[in-house]
Each structure stands twice: as structure tokens, then as C-alpha cells.
Design a protein around this motif. Structure first.
Motif, PDB file in Angstrom:
ATOM      1  N   PHE A  39       4.204  10.960   1.422  1.00 53.06           N
ATOM      2  CA  PHE A  39       4.978  12.100   0.920  1.00 53.06           C
ATOM      3  C   PHE A  39       4.439  13.405   1.485  1.00 53.06           C
ATOM      4  O   PHE A  39       5.137  14.416   1.481  1.00 53.06           O
ATOM      5  CB  PHE A  39       5.075  12.116  -0.616  1.00 53.06           C
ATOM      6  N   LEU A  40       3.215  13.375   2.003  1.00 51.69           N
ATOM      7  CA  LEU A  40       2.686  14.454   2.831  1.00 51.69           C
ATOM      8  C   LEU A  40       2.413  13.804   4.187  1.00 51.69           C
ATOM      9  O   LEU A  40       1.371  13.154   4.379  1.00 51.69           O
ATOM     10  CB  LEU A  40       1.423  15.058   2.213  1.00 51.69           C
ATOM     11  N   TRP A 132       3.797   8.778  -5.749  1.00 51.23           N
ATOM     12  CA  TRP A 132       2.877   7.747  -5.254  1.00 51.23           C
ATOM     13  C   TRP A 132       3.553   6.376  -5.164  1.00 51.23           C
ATOM     14  O   TRP A 132       3.027   5.478  -4.518  1.00 51.23           O
ATOM     15  CB  TRP A 132       1.642   7.670  -6.156  1.00 51.23           C
ATOM     16  N   ARG A 133       4.722   6.248  -5.826  1.00 51.82           N
ATOM     17  CA  ARG A 133       5.416   4.954  -5.839  1.00 51.82           C
ATOM     18  C   ARG A 133       6.817   5.015  -5.242  1.00 51.82           C
ATOM     19  O   ARG A 133       7.549   4.041  -5.291  1.00 51.82           O
ATOM     20  CB  ARG A 133       5.513   4.454  -7.283  1.00 51.82           C
ATOM     21  N   ASP A 134       7.188   6.131  -4.670  1.00 47.46           N
ATOM     22  CA  ASP A 134       8.540   6.327  -4.148  1.00 47.46           C
ATOM     23  C   ASP A 134       8.732   5.508  -2.872  1.00 47.46           C
ATOM     24  O   ASP A 134       8.047   5.731  -1.866  1.00 47.46           O
ATOM     25  CB  ASP A 134       8.761   7.810  -3.849  1.00 47.46           C
ATOM     26  N   PRO A 135       9.657   4.533  -2.883  1.00 46.24           N
ATOM     27  CA  PRO A 135       9.891   3.714  -1.687  1.00 46.24           C
ATOM     28  C   PRO A 135      10.303   4.544  -0.460  1.00 46.24           C
ATOM     29  O   PRO A 135      10.043   4.148   0.675  1.00 46.24           O
ATOM     30  CB  PRO A 135      11.029   2.768  -2.091  1.00 46.24           C
ATOM     31  N   GLY A 140       6.159   2.981   6.285  1.00 43.75           N
ATOM     32  CA  GLY A 140       7.120   2.043   6.847  1.00 43.75           C
ATOM     33  C   GLY A 140       7.569   2.502   8.222  1.00 43.75           C
ATOM     34  O   GLY A 140       6.973   3.402   8.824  1.00 43.75           O
ATOM     35  N   SER A 141       8.626   1.907   8.691  1.00 44.35           N
ATOM     36  CA  SER A 141       9.103   2.195  10.048  1.00 44.35           C
ATOM     37  C   SER A 141       9.522   3.659  10.220  1.00 44.35           C
ATOM     38  O   SER A 141       9.503   4.177  11.336  1.00 44.35           O
ATOM     39  CB  SER A 141      10.257   1.263  10.421  1.00 44.35           C
TER      40      SER A 141
END
Length: 167
Positions: A39-40, A132-135, A140-141
Motif C-alpha cells: 500500500f506504500l 494490511w489485508r487489502d487484496p 502480486g503481479s
């Protein structure tokens, strides 16, 4: 026969065994890894290469200096990449906390001008737990460009610098 544990449960051993998919590069005393959450963008860590080390003071002085030199190398690489990829890059926070995971690791947090005003000048740990849990921001890619840039920058710095510690 026991099934291998999830790499997240043994991050250092998994890095040593080549099972930790977050590893960007092996350094002198640390593994440079990209964070599980982005997220950062550019969030990275330096994991000790020595299993069983809980805190910085557990390392002998020369190894401690090697580890801190690797933290510095990774921090410089993160700053260079984040500044290049996002004009809103603001600064870098470097933190050794160890309150949750009982192994030596250092967080390298890039900070940005676009962060919410109520958090921009505060510690990253004050972000809402949903971040901290945001998909959408889980590693990821979507982070392939950042990961490639970080790897390239870390490896070029690693390969161009030699540290000597005479004590």
C-alpha cells in the motif's frame, strides 16, 4: 512425512532454501525482500541471514555492522527506485522494531505526498488494519515493475560496493 511449513512461518529459513518468493537479492548479512503488502509501493525489508537471531544486539559487532550496511544499501536502492517511479515520493522511514516477529528484520518504508493527510506525518503502523489485508495492495503481479526495478537497483549496488570491517 511432514509437509513443509508455509514460507511465511519461517521467512529466513525459506530464503536460505530458496522458497521465499519475496527475496530480491542476497546481500552480505541480509536478504533484501519486497514486502507482502504494497500500500506504500516499494516497501521492503532486510531479513537477517542468520536463523535464530532475534534482535540486532544478538549479532557479534562485525556481523551487526555488516547487517546495518545491508540495511543502508537496501534503503538507498528503495529511495532511488521510488523517487524515479513516483514524483510524489517524499521520504524514507527505516525501522527495526521486532515487536511482532521474533527475528531480526528492518522495515524500509517509502512515504508519499499522496498519503492521507491524517497519516502522512505519522508512523506507518497507524494506518487502518484493513490496509494490511487489502487484496488490491497485496504483493502480486501488479508490482512486477517495482519488484524488477528494486532487484536491479539492489543487485547493482551490491555488486559495485565492497565493505571491509576491521575491528
Amino acid at each position: 512425512m511432514d509437509e513443509p511449513r508455509d514460507w511465511r512461518e519461517e521467512r529466513i529459513e525459506a530464503a536460505i532454501d530458496g522458497r521465499n518468493p519475496t527475496v530480491l537479492a542476497e546481500l552480505s548479512a541480509a536478504y533484501a525482500v519486497i514486502g507482502d503488502v504494497q500500500f506504500l509501493p516499494g516497501y521492503s525489508l532486510a531479513l537477517t541471514k542468520t536463523p535464530g537471531i532475534d534482535r540486532l544486539s544478538d549479532l557479534p559487532r562485525v556481523e551487526r555492522l555488516r547487517y546495518l550496511a545491508d540495511v543502508d544499501l537496501l534503503a538507498d536502492a528503495v529511495e532511488t527506485v521510488c523517487r524515479r517511479l513516483d514524483p510524489a515520493y517524499r521520504r524514507l522511514n527505516v525501522e527495526i522494531l521486532g515487536n511482532t516477529d521474533a527475528f531480526l528484520h528492518c522495515h524500509i518504508w517509502p512515504r508519499y505526498e499522496w498519503e492521507p493527510p491524517e497519516i502522512i506525518g505519522r508512523p506507518v503502523w497507524l494506518y487502518d488494519a484493513t490496509r494490511w489485508r487489502d487484496p488490491a495492495t497485496a504483493l502480486g503481479s501488479a508490482h512486477d515493475e517495482m519488484r524488477a526495478a528494486l532487484t536491479s537497483e539492489v543487485v547493482s549496488r551490491r555488486d559495485s560496493v565492497e565493505f571491509r570491517f576491521d575491528v
